[in-house]
Enzyme design. Structure first.
Site, PDB file in Angstrom:
ATOM      1  N   GLU A 111       0.731  -1.230  -0.062  1.00 22.75           N
ATOM      2  CA  GLU A 111      -0.001  -0.555   0.609  1.00 22.75           C
ATOM      3  C   GLU A 111       0.867   1.427  -0.329  1.00 22.75           C
ATOM      4  OE1 GLU A 111      -3.678   0.229   2.365  1.00 22.75           O
ATOM      5  OE2 GLU A 111      -3.166  -2.274   2.851  1.00 22.75           O
ATOM      6  N   HIS A 225      -8.697   9.344   3.729  1.00 22.04           N
ATOM      7  CA  HIS A 225      -7.900   9.021   3.135  1.00 22.04           C
ATOM      8  C   HIS A 225      -8.589   9.112   1.725  1.00 22.04           C
ATOM      9  CE1 HIS A 225      -8.194   5.687   0.711  1.00 22.04           C
ATOM     10  NE2 HIS A 225      -7.871   4.012   2.416  1.00 22.04           N
ATOM     11  N   ARG A 266      -0.644   8.598   2.453  1.00 20.34           N
ATOM     12  CA  ARG A 266      -2.230   9.174   2.159  1.00 20.34           C
ATOM     13  C   ARG A 266      -1.896  10.541   2.468  1.00 20.34           C
ATOM     14  NH1 ARG A 266      -5.565   4.425   6.314  1.00 20.34           N
ATOM     15  NH2 ARG A 266      -4.882   2.979   4.423  1.00 20.34           N
ATOM     16  N   HIS A 327     -11.156   9.051   8.069  1.00 17.03           N
ATOM     17  CA  HIS A 327     -11.184   8.077   8.439  1.00 17.03           C
ATOM     18  C   HIS A 327     -10.607   8.087   9.575  1.00 17.03           C
ATOM     19  CE1 HIS A 327      -9.841   4.117   6.501  1.00 17.03           C
ATOM     20  NE2 HIS A 327      -9.041   3.862   6.729  1.00 17.03           N
ATOM     21  N   ARG A 362      -1.266   8.234   9.360  1.00 13.06           N
ATOM     22  CA  ARG A 362      -0.337   6.925   9.406  1.00 13.06           C
ATOM     23  C   ARG A 362      -0.510   6.353   8.109  1.00 13.06           C
ATOM     24  NH1 ARG A 362      -4.370   2.666   9.311  1.00 13.06           N
ATOM     25  NH2 ARG A 362      -6.240   3.528   9.017  1.00 13.06           N
TER      26      ARG A 362
HETATM   27  C1  LIG Z   1     -13.019   0.999   6.243  1.00  7.55           C
HETATM   28  C2  LIG Z   1     -12.352   1.235   6.626  1.00  7.55           C
HETATM   29  C3  LIG Z   1     -11.166   0.397   6.264  1.00  7.55           C
HETATM   30  C4  LIG Z   1      -9.901   0.175   6.915  1.00  7.55           C
HETATM   31  N1  LIG Z   1      -9.024  -0.679   7.026  1.00  7.55           N
HETATM   32  C5  LIG Z   1      -8.582  -1.178   7.710  1.00  7.55           C
HETATM   33  C6  LIG Z   1      -6.940  -1.220   7.052  1.00  7.55           C
HETATM   34  O1  LIG Z   1      -6.898  -1.828   5.713  1.00  7.55           O
HETATM   35  N2  LIG Z   1      -5.381  -1.875   7.904  1.00  7.55           N
HETATM   36  C7  LIG Z   1      -5.293  -1.243   9.282  1.00  7.55           C
HETATM   37  O2  LIG Z   1      -4.718  -1.035   9.967  1.00  7.55           O
HETATM   38  N3  LIG Z   1      -6.903  -0.172   9.107  1.00  7.55           N
HETATM   39  C8  LIG Z   1      -7.857   0.220   8.666  1.00  7.55           C
HETATM   40  N4  LIG Z   1      -8.967   0.737   8.813  1.00  7.55           N
HETATM   41  C9  LIG Z   1      -8.679   1.353  10.576  1.00  7.55           C
HETATM   42  C10 LIG Z   1      -8.888   0.168  11.679  1.00  7.55           C
HETATM   43  O3  LIG Z   1      -9.593  -0.246  11.023  1.00  7.55           O
HETATM   44  C11 LIG Z   1      -9.008   0.993  12.715  1.00  7.55           C
HETATM   45  O4  LIG Z   1      -8.209   1.757  13.593  1.00  7.55           O
HETATM   46  C12 LIG Z   1      -9.061  -0.211  13.754  1.00  7.55           C
HETATM   47  O5  LIG Z   1     -10.212  -1.290  13.469  1.00  7.55           O
HETATM   48  C13 LIG Z   1      -9.898   0.395  15.090  1.00  7.55           C
HETATM   49  O6  LIG Z   1      -9.843  -1.035  16.239  1.00  7.55           O
HETATM   50  P1  LIG Z   1      -9.879  -0.092  17.419  1.00  7.55           P
HETATM   51  O7  LIG Z   1     -10.114  -1.490  18.266  1.00  7.55           O
HETATM   52  O8  LIG Z   1      -9.761   0.512  18.344  1.00  7.55           O
HETATM   53  O9  LIG Z   1     -12.131   0.606  17.868  1.00  7.55           O
HETATM   54  P2  LIG Z   1     -12.788  -0.008  16.731  1.00  7.55           P
HETATM   55  O10 LIG Z   1     -12.570  -1.319  15.638  1.00  7.55           O
HETATM   56  O11 LIG Z   1     -13.595   0.938  15.901  1.00  7.55           O
HETATM   57  O12 LIG Z   1     -14.560  -0.299  17.689  1.00  7.55           O
HETATM   58  C14 LIG Z   1     -15.046   0.123  18.578  1.00  7.55           C
HETATM   59  C15 LIG Z   1     -15.319  -0.324  19.646  1.00  7.55           C
HETATM   60  O13 LIG Z   1     -15.598   0.390  21.209  1.00  7.55           O
HETATM   61  C16 LIG Z   1     -17.309   0.413  21.221  1.00  7.55           C
HETATM   62  N5  LIG Z   1     -17.732   2.149  21.972  1.00  7.55           N
HETATM   63  C17 LIG Z   1     -16.976   3.256  21.348  1.00  7.55           C
HETATM   64  N6  LIG Z   1     -17.931   3.930  22.159  1.00  7.55           N
HETATM   65  C18 LIG Z   1     -18.581   3.737  22.999  1.00  7.55           C
HETATM   66  C19 LIG Z   1     -19.175   3.766  24.528  1.00  7.55           C
HETATM   67  N7  LIG Z   1     -19.606   5.025  24.744  1.00  7.55           N
HETATM   68  N8  LIG Z   1     -19.187   2.775  25.215  1.00  7.55           N
HETATM   69  C20 LIG Z   1     -19.431   1.724  24.886  1.00  7.55           C
HETATM   70  N9  LIG Z   1     -18.795   1.096  24.015  1.00  7.55           N
HETATM   71  C21 LIG Z   1     -18.189   2.072  23.061  1.00  7.55           C
HETATM   72  C22 LIG Z   1     -18.096   0.927  19.453  1.00  7.55           C
HETATM   73  O14 LIG Z   1     -19.555  -0.053  19.679  1.00  7.55           O
HETATM   74  C23 LIG Z   1     -16.422  -0.987  19.447  1.00  7.55           C
HETATM   75  O15 LIG Z   1     -16.848  -2.279  20.123  1.00  7.55           O
HETATM   76  C24 LIG Z   1     -10.327   0.751   8.506  1.00  7.55           C
HETATM   77  C25 LIG Z   1     -10.720   1.756   9.045  1.00  7.55           C
HETATM   78  C26 LIG Z   1     -12.384   1.812   8.352  1.00  7.55           C
HETATM   79  C27 LIG Z   1     -12.910   2.363   8.709  1.00  7.55           C
END
Ligand SMILES: Cc1cc2nc3c(=O)[nH]c(=O)nc-3n(C[C@H](O)[C@H](O)[C@H](O)COP(=O)(O)OP(=O)(O)OC[C@H]3O[C@@H](n4cnc5c(N)ncnc54)[C@H](O)[C@@H]3O)c2cc1C
Length: 431
Positions: A111, A225, A266, A327, A362
């Protein structure tokens, strides 16, 4: 209602799930999600997870991460990320995650701003593949309880020591008391009109941290993004993964001319697209894979192919209209290399945390990796220190109006972002 546990984890994305799976099995763990278990950005991740391919690749991976981050990264965190990447990918394989292979050997894609192919993936829905495997494991653990549709509105803390969180479910207050609390609440995309993120993710973890005086960092570092599908009917902008460009997709302006090196970082590609949009007065540019083999495109990018087809775009033939969209959030709750925040017994992992690893931009596919590396470190730190923690439970405040409390949290973040990034004020949704 009052509930007690050893470790409270708020968030069920990669960071929350992986923290839970790395904790000791004798600990009583509660995992909470604001909506459904799978309503996460993790579930949407397409491109893959970056990793050093071998020990020799570590210095190059470090340099690529620093260069993309405009050298504003925390170097110690980048070293940890790159050095521990291989072990964590191996652990995912042990947990049952299936990455794409050819003749049994892992396939690596490329990428933007990576100097080599080093991204493991599962077609173009890597996040779902990883999350499904982790969730399967979580469901088999007797010591982990999952609460869905339960929203964190505040921390329970005194004297800079956290002893849990205040939640609301079906308009009732639930106080969850814990020896250790981990915020894994993800990003802030739900606050933006145009974002690839789940609309429910509104920076809640960050808001409760700010409210309770927990140190935060780099709140102006927000990534756009370059290639979100341009479709006015979409509430959430559908992402056209950077891995398409890694596999040869080209960017074209409205006259069908190339105007940028597609594999720049990016921020640079997004800036060039904005220039083009301004120059041509057309609100998008085009991405094209029409020159690649049709069956390769359909097999390698099945999700993107089918989502575009639903909207009348056959990506094997047609140009794909794309424009930048919010993003990712590089800033967040300031944490050390073990994901500890400035408040005692409070950790932050994943997108809500600021490890400093990304600088101000990032590197592609480093987010899922950060979620793995630094939540494993959080879990290991908790495993070591939890036996010595005692908590004095007290009754926290009673919240009478939950909708008001949620709105207040959102306003805290909107105001903070406006202070740092006045240029984005028109992009923000006001509640
Ligand atoms: C479309 C898309 C494609 C992507 N592709 C990639 C990729 O290919 N490679 C890569 O490295 N990154 C990618 N990213 C970025 C990556 O997916 C995210 O940064 C990462 O998954 C974040 O993980 P996380 O566990 O921190 O949060 P998330 O997976 O976003 O989970 C957040 C959690 O917090 C909970 N939560 C939030 N607020 C509260 C609250 N007040 N009370 C209770 N629960 C709450 C939600 O319910 C959820 O369960 C992508 C992002 C997007 C949007």
């Amino acid at each position: 209602m009052n509930i007690e546990c050893d470790v409270l984890i708020v968030g069920t994305g990669i960071a929350g799930l992986y923290t839970a799976l790395n904790l000791r099995e004798d600990l009583k763990i509660i995992l909470v999600s604001k909506s459904k278990l799978t309503d996460t950005n993790t579930y949407l991740a397409q491109g893959g997870i970056a990793t050093a391919k071998n020990v020799d690749d570590i210095p190059f991976f470090i340099e690529d991460t620093l260069r993309a981050g405009n050298y504003k990264n925390k170097i110690e965190a980048v070293n940890v990320l790159a050095t521990e990447s291989i072990d964590n990918i191996n652990k995912l394989l042990q947990l049952g995650v299936e990455f794409d292979r050819s003749c049994g050997v892992l396939l690596y894609t490329k990428e933007g701003a990576h100097s080599t192919n080093r991204i493991v993936h599962h077609k173009d829905y890597t996040g779902k593949a990883v999350a499904d495997s982790l969730i399967n494991k979580i469901k088999k653990k007797k010591n982990i309880n999952v609460f869905e549709e339960t929203v964190l509105v505040d921390l329970i803390a005194s004297d800079n020591k956290c002893i849990g969180g205040i939640f609301t479910k079906e308009n009732k207050q639930i106080n969850i008391f814990s020896k250790e609390t981990v915020l894994a609440t993800g990003g802030i995309g739900g606050l933006f009109k145009n974002s690839t993120n789940q609309r429910t993710l509104t920076g809640d973890g960050l808001a409760v941290a700010i409210k309770n005086g927990v140190r935060v960092k780099d709140l102006g570092y927000i990534q756009f993004h370059p290639t979100a599908l341009y479709d006015n009917k979409d509430d959430r902008r559908f992402l056209i993964s950077e891995s398409l460009r890694g596999e040869g997709a080209i960017l074209l302006n409205s006259k069908g001319e190339r105007f940028v090196d597609e594999l720049l970082p990016r921020d640079e590609v997004s800036a060039k697209i904005y220039d083009e949009i301004k120059k041509t007065n057309v609100p998008h540019v085009y991405l094209s894979v029409a020159h690649l083999n049709d069956s390769y495109v359909k097999n390698r990018f099945p999700k993107i192919y089918s989502e575009c087809l639903k909207r009348g775009i056959d990506i094997t033939k047609d140009y794909i209209p794309v424009a930048p969209a919010q993003h990712y959030f590089m800033g967040g709750i300031d944490v050390d290399l073990n994901s500890k925040t400035s408040m005692k017994n409070l950790y932050a992992v994943g997108e809500v945390a600021c490890t400093g690893v990304h600088g101000d931009n990032r590197l592609a596919s480093n987010s899922l990796l950060e979620g793995l590396v630094f939540s494993k470190r959080a879990a290991e730190s908790i495993n070591k220190e939890i036996n010595s923690i005692e908590i004095n439970i007290f009754n926290p405040k009673i919240i009478y109006d939950f909708e008001k409390a949620k709105r207040e949290n959102i306003n805290i973040i909107v105001e903070e972002i406006k202070k740092k990034r006045w240029d984005l004020k028109d992009e923000l949704i006001y509640y």
